[in-house]
Write a protein that holds these residues in place. Structure first.
Motif, PDB file in Angstrom:
ATOM      1  N   GLY A 138      -2.257  30.609 -11.237  1.00 42.47           N
ATOM      2  CA  GLY A 138      -3.702  30.442 -11.276  1.00 42.47           C
ATOM      3  C   GLY A 138      -4.450  31.515 -12.028  1.00 42.47           C
ATOM      4  N   VAL A 139      -3.749  32.249 -12.911  1.00 42.04           N
ATOM      5  CA  VAL A 139      -4.406  33.273 -13.714  1.00 42.04           C
ATOM      6  C   VAL A 139      -3.832  33.218 -15.119  1.00 42.04           C
ATOM      7  CG1 VAL A 139      -2.750  35.063 -13.003  1.00 42.04           C
ATOM      8  CG2 VAL A 139      -5.026  35.727 -13.841  1.00 42.04           C
ATOM      9  N   ASP A 140      -4.686  33.361 -16.121  1.00 37.94           N
ATOM     10  CA  ASP A 140      -4.291  33.325 -17.530  1.00 37.94           C
ATOM     11  C   ASP A 140      -4.250  34.762 -18.046  1.00 37.94           C
ATOM     12  OD1 ASP A 140      -3.903  32.955 -20.221  1.00 37.94           O
ATOM     13  OD2 ASP A 140      -5.701  31.734 -20.552  1.00 37.94           O
ATOM     14  N   LEU A 141      -3.044  35.285 -18.256  1.00 40.71           N
ATOM     15  CA  LEU A 141      -2.899  36.683 -18.651  1.00 40.71           C
ATOM     16  C   LEU A 141      -3.158  36.903 -20.137  1.00 40.71           C
ATOM     17  CD1 LEU A 141       0.225  37.732 -16.554  1.00 40.71           C
ATOM     18  CD2 LEU A 141      -2.195  37.752 -15.920  1.00 40.71           C
ATOM     19  N   THR A 142      -3.392  35.816 -20.892  1.00 40.96           N
ATOM     20  CA  THR A 142      -3.805  36.016 -22.283  1.00 40.96           C
ATOM     21  C   THR A 142      -5.259  36.457 -22.373  1.00 40.96           C
ATOM     22  OG1 THR A 142      -4.532  33.726 -22.643  1.00 40.96           O
ATOM     23  CG2 THR A 142      -2.184  34.228 -23.038  1.00 40.96           C
ATOM     24  N   GLN A 143      -5.987  36.342 -21.254  1.00 37.98           N
ATOM     25  CA  GLN A 143      -7.392  36.731 -21.208  1.00 37.98           C
ATOM     26  C   GLN A 143      -7.547  38.034 -20.421  1.00 37.98           C
ATOM     27  OE1 GLN A 143      -9.661  34.890 -22.969  1.00 37.98           O
ATOM     28  NE2 GLN A 143      -7.784  33.808 -23.589  1.00 37.98           N
ATOM     29  N   PRO A 144      -8.582  38.815 -20.715  1.00 38.40           N
ATOM     30  CA  PRO A 144      -8.810  40.023 -19.914  1.00 38.40           C
ATOM     31  C   PRO A 144      -8.982  39.674 -18.437  1.00 38.40           C
ATOM     32  CG  PRO A 144     -10.169  40.051 -21.900  1.00 38.40           C
ATOM     33  CD  PRO A 144      -9.553  38.684 -21.826  1.00 38.40           C
ATOM     34  N   LEU A 145      -8.446  40.528 -17.576  1.00 41.18           N
ATOM     35  CA  LEU A 145      -8.503  40.283 -16.141  1.00 41.18           C
ATOM     36  C   LEU A 145      -9.880  40.600 -15.577  1.00 41.18           C
ATOM     37  CD1 LEU A 145      -5.134  41.935 -15.009  1.00 41.18           C
ATOM     38  CD2 LEU A 145      -5.615  39.482 -15.139  1.00 41.18           C
ATOM     39  N   SER A 146     -10.300  39.810 -14.610  1.00 40.23           N
ATOM     40  CA  SER A 146     -11.450  40.217 -13.811  1.00 40.23           C
ATOM     41  C   SER A 146     -11.016  41.357 -12.892  1.00 40.23           C
ATOM     42  CB  SER A 146     -11.959  39.049 -12.974  1.00 40.23           C
ATOM     43  OG  SER A 146     -11.013  38.725 -11.955  1.00 40.23           O
ATOM     44  N   GLN A 147     -11.975  42.103 -12.370  1.00 43.09           N
ATOM     45  CA  GLN A 147     -11.643  43.183 -11.445  1.00 43.09           C
ATOM     46  C   GLN A 147     -10.977  42.627 -10.191  1.00 43.09           C
ATOM     47  OE1 GLN A 147     -12.213  46.669 -12.048  1.00 43.09           O
ATOM     48  NE2 GLN A 147     -10.724  46.710 -10.376  1.00 43.09           N
ATOM     49  N   ALA A 148     -11.456  41.483  -9.724  1.00 49.38           N
ATOM     50  CA  ALA A 148     -10.878  40.890  -8.514  1.00 49.38           C
ATOM     51  C   ALA A 148      -9.427  40.484  -8.747  1.00 49.38           C
ATOM     52  CB  ALA A 148     -11.701  39.685  -8.079  1.00 49.38           C
ATOM     53  N   ASP A 149      -9.126  39.893  -9.910  1.00 48.83           N
ATOM     54  CA  ASP A 149      -7.748  39.495 -10.194  1.00 48.83           C
ATOM     55  C   ASP A 149      -6.855  40.708 -10.394  1.00 48.83           C
ATOM     56  OD1 ASP A 149      -8.290  36.829  -9.977  1.00 48.83           O
ATOM     57  OD2 ASP A 149      -8.440  36.460 -12.128  1.00 48.83           O
ATOM     58  N   ARG A 150      -7.379  41.705 -11.085  1.00 48.02           N
ATOM     59  CA  ARG A 150      -6.591  42.921 -11.286  1.00 48.02           C
ATOM     60  C   ARG A 150      -6.233  43.535  -9.942  1.00 48.02           C
ATOM     61  NH1 ARG A 150      -6.136  48.274  -9.656  1.00 48.02           N
ATOM     62  NH2 ARG A 150      -4.858  49.333 -11.212  1.00 48.02           N
ATOM     63  N   ASP A 151      -7.187  43.623  -9.034  1.00 44.40           N
ATOM     64  CA  ASP A 151      -6.939  44.225  -7.723  1.00 44.40           C
ATOM     65  C   ASP A 151      -5.965  43.393  -6.903  1.00 44.40           C
ATOM     66  OD1 ASP A 151      -8.687  46.203  -8.472  1.00 44.40           O
ATOM     67  OD2 ASP A 151     -10.348  45.484  -7.230  1.00 44.40           O
ATOM     68  N   ALA A 152      -6.054  42.061  -7.008  1.00 44.33           N
ATOM     69  CA  ALA A 152      -5.141  41.196  -6.259  1.00 44.33           C
ATOM     70  C   ALA A 152      -3.710  41.328  -6.775  1.00 44.33           C
ATOM     71  CB  ALA A 152      -5.606  39.747  -6.360  1.00 44.33           C
ATOM     72  N   ILE A 153      -3.553  41.432  -8.089  1.00 46.16           N
ATOM     73  CA  ILE A 153      -2.216  41.608  -8.669  1.00 46.16           C
ATOM     74  C   ILE A 153      -1.646  42.962  -8.272  1.00 46.16           C
ATOM     75  CG2 ILE A 153      -0.985  41.889 -10.859  1.00 46.16           C
ATOM     76  CD1 ILE A 153      -2.973  39.783 -12.019  1.00 46.16           C
ATOM     77  N   TRP A 154      -2.463  43.986  -8.317  1.00 51.49           N
ATOM     78  CA  TRP A 154      -2.009  45.323  -7.917  1.00 51.49           C
ATOM     79  C   TRP A 154      -1.560  45.343  -6.461  1.00 51.49           C
ATOM     80  CZ3 TRP A 154      -0.258  49.764  -9.491  1.00 51.49           C
ATOM     81  CH2 TRP A 154      -0.349  50.898  -8.683  1.00 51.49           C
ATOM     82  N   GLN A 155      -2.328  44.717  -5.579  1.00 53.46           N
ATOM     83  CA  GLN A 155      -1.956  44.694  -4.170  1.00 53.46           C
ATOM     84  C   GLN A 155      -0.678  43.891  -3.957  1.00 53.46           C
ATOM     85  OE1 GLN A 155      -3.601  46.570  -1.750  1.00 53.46           O
ATOM     86  NE2 GLN A 155      -1.688  46.070  -0.679  1.00 53.46           N
ATOM     87  N   ALA A 156      -0.524  42.806  -4.706  1.00 48.57           N
ATOM     88  CA  ALA A 156       0.701  42.009  -4.601  1.00 48.57           C
ATOM     89  C   ALA A 156       1.912  42.826  -5.036  1.00 48.57           C
ATOM     90  CB  ALA A 156       0.583  40.742  -5.441  1.00 48.57           C
ATOM     91  N   LEU A 157       1.751  43.644  -6.061  1.00 45.94           N
ATOM     92  CA  LEU A 157       2.858  44.512  -6.492  1.00 45.94           C
ATOM     93  C   LEU A 157       3.225  45.498  -5.394  1.00 45.94           C
ATOM     94  CD1 LEU A 157       4.708  45.337  -8.896  1.00 45.94           C
ATOM     95  CD2 LEU A 157       2.945  47.024  -9.482  1.00 45.94           C
ATOM     96  N   LEU A 158       2.225  46.089  -4.741  1.00 47.51           N
ATOM     97  CA  LEU A 158       2.499  47.023  -3.646  1.00 47.51           C
ATOM     98  C   LEU A 158       3.147  46.317  -2.458  1.00 47.51           C
ATOM     99  CD1 LEU A 158      -0.734  49.235  -3.588  1.00 47.51           C
ATOM    100  CD2 LEU A 158       1.467  49.731  -4.681  1.00 47.51           C
ATOM    101  N   ASP A 159       2.712  45.104  -2.180  1.00 46.86           N
ATOM    102  CA  ASP A 159       3.208  44.383  -1.009  1.00 46.86           C
ATOM    103  C   ASP A 159       4.618  43.834  -1.211  1.00 46.86           C
ATOM    104  OD1 ASP A 159       0.805  44.836   0.281  1.00 46.86           O
ATOM    105  OD2 ASP A 159      -0.016  42.847  -0.168  1.00 46.86           O
ATOM    106  N   HIS A 160       4.906  43.351  -2.432  1.00 48.04           N
ATOM    107  CA  HIS A 160       6.137  42.585  -2.663  1.00 48.04           C
ATOM    108  C   HIS A 160       7.106  43.270  -3.632  1.00 48.04           C
ATOM    109  CE1 HIS A 160       4.152  39.407  -0.473  1.00 48.04           C
ATOM    110  NE2 HIS A 160       3.134  39.467  -1.305  1.00 48.04           N
ATOM    111  N   HIS A 161       6.686  44.348  -4.272  1.00 50.67           N
ATOM    112  CA  HIS A 161       7.547  45.216  -5.093  1.00 50.67           C
ATOM    113  C   HIS A 161       7.934  44.618  -6.441  1.00 50.67           C
ATOM    114  CE1 HIS A 161       8.883  47.093  -1.020  1.00 50.67           C
ATOM    115  NE2 HIS A 161       7.675  47.493  -1.390  1.00 50.67           N
ATOM    116  N   VAL A 162       8.079  43.314  -6.535  1.00 54.98           N
ATOM    117  CA  VAL A 162       8.237  42.651  -7.828  1.00 54.98           C
ATOM    118  C   VAL A 162       7.462  41.337  -7.766  1.00 54.98           C
ATOM    119  CG1 VAL A 162      10.451  41.599  -7.130  1.00 54.98           C
ATOM    120  CG2 VAL A 162       9.838  41.745  -9.552  1.00 54.98           C
TER     121      VAL A 162
END
Length: 280
Positions: A27-51
């Motif tokens: 549900g996110v298009d990484l060819t486009q600049p990230l919104s702050q909300a999407d960036r934060d959600a991806i960062w938290q997912a990395l911390l939570d799930h490690h990959v």
């Protein structure tokens, strides 16, 4: 670190893949600049799930770099792609650098290993060539209490001979790389700088010996710690497709490329991000 846009969040969704490690983000298009909300959600997912994994993301090199810079500063490694010094080619199979690699975290033979890796698939075999990822948190949590106590305070020496042999064709190139990047010493148990989680940090391909103890018993202990990453309960397996991305926390994950694709070929491009050195 690159700026992100102040715009509405996408319809980003996160699906866990295994109990201990791994999530797929849609549900996110990484060819486009990230919104702050999407960036934060991806960062938290990395911390939570490690990959974390993404599908159908056909980024060009500038877009790949822009996505990486939303999370850290890219590091220039040994080999680069064209004019993009921060992007490394990863070739395997026929004409590639290697077919499969032992379990490892990237570049732990450096004094300051990469904090994260972002790998984008361009060419993949029709079948096989998956990558396994294993959780350093689960590996530590699964240790017997007396073994945890025994390894607290230990350090291991990490050397890069295997990587240098894969990267370079001449002895001069290999020796120059090893003179610069080999013999780093890291704690056997580290603490994640953001989550505070304890992680087992004995990169299978690079950790060679302990500093404080030696002899056959120490060698057996190190082998046992490395073996913990092979437990299926700690792993997630990712099947590549063109446009797939794996983004992993290199402190919290080891990975292993499965060399079961015969005469076929894989080509990826990788960006690695700088971070603080691993600390107990």
């Amino acid at each position: 670190m690159a700026a992100v846009l102040d715009r509405p969040a996408s319809t980003l969704s996160i699906r866990r893949l295994q109990p201990n490690i791994g999530a797929e983000i849609a549900g996110v298009d990484l060819t486009q600049p990230l919104s702050q909300a999407d960036r934060d959600a991806i960062w938290q997912a990395l911390l939570d799930h490690h990959v974390i994994f993404f599908r159908d993301q056909f980024l060009d090199r500038d877009q790949h770099l822009a996505f990486a810079r939303a999370f850290g500063d890219p590091v220039v490694d040994a080999k680069t792609v064209g004019t993009h010094a921060e992007i490394q080619p990863v070739r395997s199979g026929i004409g590639g650098d290697y077919v499969r690699a032992a379990w490892h975290a990237d570049a732990t033979y450096r004094d300051n290993p990469f904090f994260a890796s972002i790998l984008l698939a361009h060419e993949v075999p029709p079948l096989g060539g998956d990558t396994l990822f294993s959780s350093a948190k689960a590996a530590y949590d699964g240790l017997e209490p007396e073994l945890r106590q025994r390894i607290e305070g230990l350090h291991a020496v990490h050397t890069g001979e295997g990587k240098a042999n894969a990267l370079f064709k001449t002895d001069a190139e290999r020796d120059a790389y090893l003179d610069k990047f080999s013999g780093a010493v890291h704690p056997v148990v580290i603490r994640h700088p953001h989550s505070g989680e304890k992680l087992l940090y004995v990169s299978n391909g690079f950790a060679k010996r302990f500093v404080e103890i030696e002899g056959p018993e120490a060698d057996a202990l190190l082998a046992d710690l490395k073996y913990r990453f092979t437990y299926p309960e700690y792993q997630v397996r990712f099947q590549w497709q063109p446009g797939s991305i794996a983004f992993w926390d290199n402190r919290a994950v080891q990975h292993h490329g499965v060399g079961d694709y015969g005469d076929h070929y894989r080509y990826f491009e990788r960006i690695v991000l700088a971070g603080p050195p691993p600390a107990a």
